[in-house]
Enzyme design. Structure first.
Site, mmCIF file in Angstrom:
data_model
loop_
_atom_site.group_PDB
_atom_site.id
_atom_site.type_symbol
_atom_site.label_atom_id
_atom_site.label_comp_id
_atom_site.label_asym_id
_atom_site.label_seq_id
_atom_site.Cartn_x
_atom_site.Cartn_y
_atom_site.Cartn_z
ATOM 1 N N TRP A 210 0.963 -1.348 0.083
ATOM 2 C CA TRP A 210 -0.305 0.152 -0.504
ATOM 3 C C TRP A 210 0.893 1.387 -0.250
ATOM 4 O O TRP A 210 0.116 2.248 0.460
ATOM 5 C CB TRP A 210 -0.669 0.463 1.232
ATOM 6 C CG TRP A 210 -1.849 -0.643 1.018
ATOM 7 C CD1 TRP A 210 -2.419 -2.202 -0.305
ATOM 8 C CD2 TRP A 210 -2.969 -1.208 2.264
ATOM 9 N NE1 TRP A 210 -3.271 -2.529 0.477
ATOM 10 C CE2 TRP A 210 -3.750 -2.303 2.031
ATOM 11 C CE3 TRP A 210 -3.546 -0.682 3.650
ATOM 12 C CZ2 TRP A 210 -4.824 -2.488 2.273
ATOM 13 C CZ3 TRP A 210 -4.917 -1.181 4.196
ATOM 14 C CH2 TRP A 210 -4.814 -2.046 3.626
ATOM 15 N N HIS B 67 13.217 -2.192 0.293
ATOM 16 C CA HIS B 67 12.073 -1.407 -1.328
ATOM 17 C C HIS B 67 12.643 -0.794 -1.829
ATOM 18 O O HIS B 67 13.511 0.123 -1.356
ATOM 19 C CB HIS B 67 11.274 -1.009 -0.664
ATOM 20 C CG HIS B 67 10.010 -0.621 -2.108
ATOM 21 N ND1 HIS B 67 9.746 0.455 -2.630
ATOM 22 C CD2 HIS B 67 9.572 -1.566 -2.685
ATOM 23 C CE1 HIS B 67 9.430 0.180 -3.785
ATOM 24 N NE2 HIS B 67 8.328 -0.838 -3.872
ATOM 25 N N GLU C 259 11.767 -6.169 -8.653
ATOM 26 C CA GLU C 259 11.545 -5.017 -9.053
ATOM 27 C C GLU C 259 12.294 -4.194 -9.678
ATOM 28 O O GLU C 259 12.484 -2.824 -9.264
ATOM 29 C CB GLU C 259 10.786 -4.057 -7.370
ATOM 30 C CG GLU C 259 9.840 -4.967 -7.315
ATOM 31 C CD GLU C 259 9.054 -4.124 -5.627
ATOM 32 O OE1 GLU C 259 7.477 -4.307 -6.132
ATOM 33 O OE2 GLU C 259 9.169 -3.005 -5.026
ATOM 34 N N GLY D 191 5.899 2.395 -10.072
ATOM 35 C CA GLY D 191 4.850 3.239 -10.248
ATOM 36 C C GLY D 191 4.625 4.263 -11.794
ATOM 37 O O GLY D 191 4.098 5.011 -12.200
ATOM 38 N N SER E 153 4.786 -2.164 -11.894
ATOM 39 C CA SER E 153 3.202 -1.567 -13.077
ATOM 40 C C SER E 153 2.903 -3.071 -12.574
ATOM 41 O O SER E 153 2.561 -3.151 -14.225
ATOM 42 C CB SER E 153 4.016 -1.338 -13.599
ATOM 43 O OG SER E 153 4.158 0.528 -12.949
ATOM 44 N N GLY F 149 1.986 -2.568 -6.107
ATOM 45 C CA GLY F 149 1.426 -1.400 -5.789
ATOM 46 C C GLY F 149 0.225 -0.317 -5.959
ATOM 47 O O GLY F 149 -0.414 -0.721 -5.436
ATOM 48 N N GLY F 150 0.484 0.507 -6.873
ATOM 49 C CA GLY F 150 -1.101 0.954 -7.374
ATOM 50 C C GLY F 150 -2.188 -0.015 -7.338
ATOM 51 O O GLY F 150 -2.824 0.070 -6.504
HETATM 52 P P1 PGA Z 1 3.926 -0.168 -8.157
HETATM 53 O O1 PGA Z 1 4.253 -0.430 -7.024
HETATM 54 O O2 PGA Z 1 2.919 -1.847 -8.939
HETATM 55 O O3 PGA Z 1 2.427 0.823 -8.450
HETATM 56 O O4 PGA Z 1 4.493 -0.076 -9.874
HETATM 57 C C1 PGA Z 1 5.524 -1.847 -6.961
HETATM 58 C C2 PGA Z 1 6.228 -1.394 -5.655
HETATM 59 O O5 PGA Z 1 6.627 -0.697 -5.123
HETATM 60 O O6 PGA Z 1 6.253 -2.490 -4.759
#
Ligand code: PGA
Length: 252
Positions: free
Chosen positions: A9, A98, A169, A175, A213, A234-235
């Site tokens: 989140w 992260h 990642e 993002g 993403s 994330g999003g």
């Molecule tokens: P995102 O973020 O899905 O918004 O790209 C993933 C994350 O940073 O864990």
């Protein structure tokens, strides 16, 4: 091995928004899924999510996670949250390393390794994030960077390494709406799997998640890759229908 879909989140939410999101998730999670599902929430909301889990039977299997953990056990570390505290509130996972923490809080590979160690010592599974920046990818350094980041955690955690979860990642995909292609992701996942194999005979049980993403539209093809064992989202984890679609893609 069941796939793991973990929502991150980040610094989003409120008591009201969290309740609305989890109530919507509960409606969609009612059928037992063949995927493991977790939400990594801001630390102040762990208690709220634990209480909602107790109240809504459909959330019984939803696992709770934190987004960070201190590298220290306790003491004079103002602002830090220890692994024991997270455990007190039912956390099963803690994200460590992260890229936003590496980038904005200067976290080093060694610090990330110590955080993973603290989590493991308290029965919390660290979700260890690794990933290259765009400049590093363009300079052909992707493999070197992710291997260096994972090596620090392997070095500090010895035989416990089979207990971790890894999340690849790529920083340029977080993002941004730019996702690594399934082939690009699989290539790095295979490198990480080989590195884990050299460190433990149980490397096949270490889940390697993809993050950056991942969404309802691209999850299925990413999750179909042989070394992609789930996603760190994330999003899309903030929108119940999107998160549920990703979970459905993982449960196939
Ligand atoms: P995102 O973020 O899905 O918004 O790209 C993933 C994350 O940073 O864990």
């Amino acid at each position: 091995m069941n796939k793991l879909i973990a929502g991150n989140w980040k610094m989003n939410g409120s008591l009201a928004a969290n309740e609305a999101l989890l109530t919507a998730l509960a409606a969609g999670l009612a059928a037992p899924a063949r995927a493991e599902v977790a939400v990594c929430v801001p630390a102040p909301y762990l208690a709220q999510v634990a209480a909602l889990k107790a109240r809504l039977p459909a959330l019984a299997t939803l696992e709770l996670g934190a987004q960070d953990v201190s590298s220290q056990a306790s003491g004079a570390y103002t602002g830090e949250v220890s692994a024991a505290m997270l455990k007190d509130f039912g956390a099963r996972f803690a994200i460590v390393g992260h890229s936003e923490r590496r980038q904005y809080h200067g976290e080093s590979d060694a610090l990330v390794a110590d955080k993973a160690k603290q989590a493991l010592a308290h029965g919390i599974t660290p979700i260890v994030c690794v990933g290259e920046t765009l400049a590093e990818r363009e300079a052909g350094q992707t493999v070197e960077v992710v291997k260096r980041q994972l090596a620090a955690v392997i070095h500090a955690n010895g035989h416990c390494i089979s207990e971790i979860v890894v999340a690849y990642e790529p920083v340029w995909a977080i993002g941004t709406g730019k996702t690594a292609t399934p082939e690009q992701a699989q290539e790095v996942h295979a490198v990480l799997r080989a590195q884990l194999k050299a460190a433990t005979p149980q490397a096949d049980r270490v889940k390697i998640l993809y993050g950056g993403s991942m969404n309802a539209g691209n999850a299925a093809t990413l999750l179909a890759q042989p070394d992609i064992d789930g996603g760190l989202i994330g999003g899309a984890s903030l929108k119940a229908p999107d998160f549920l679609s990703i979970i459905a893609a993982a449960a196939r």
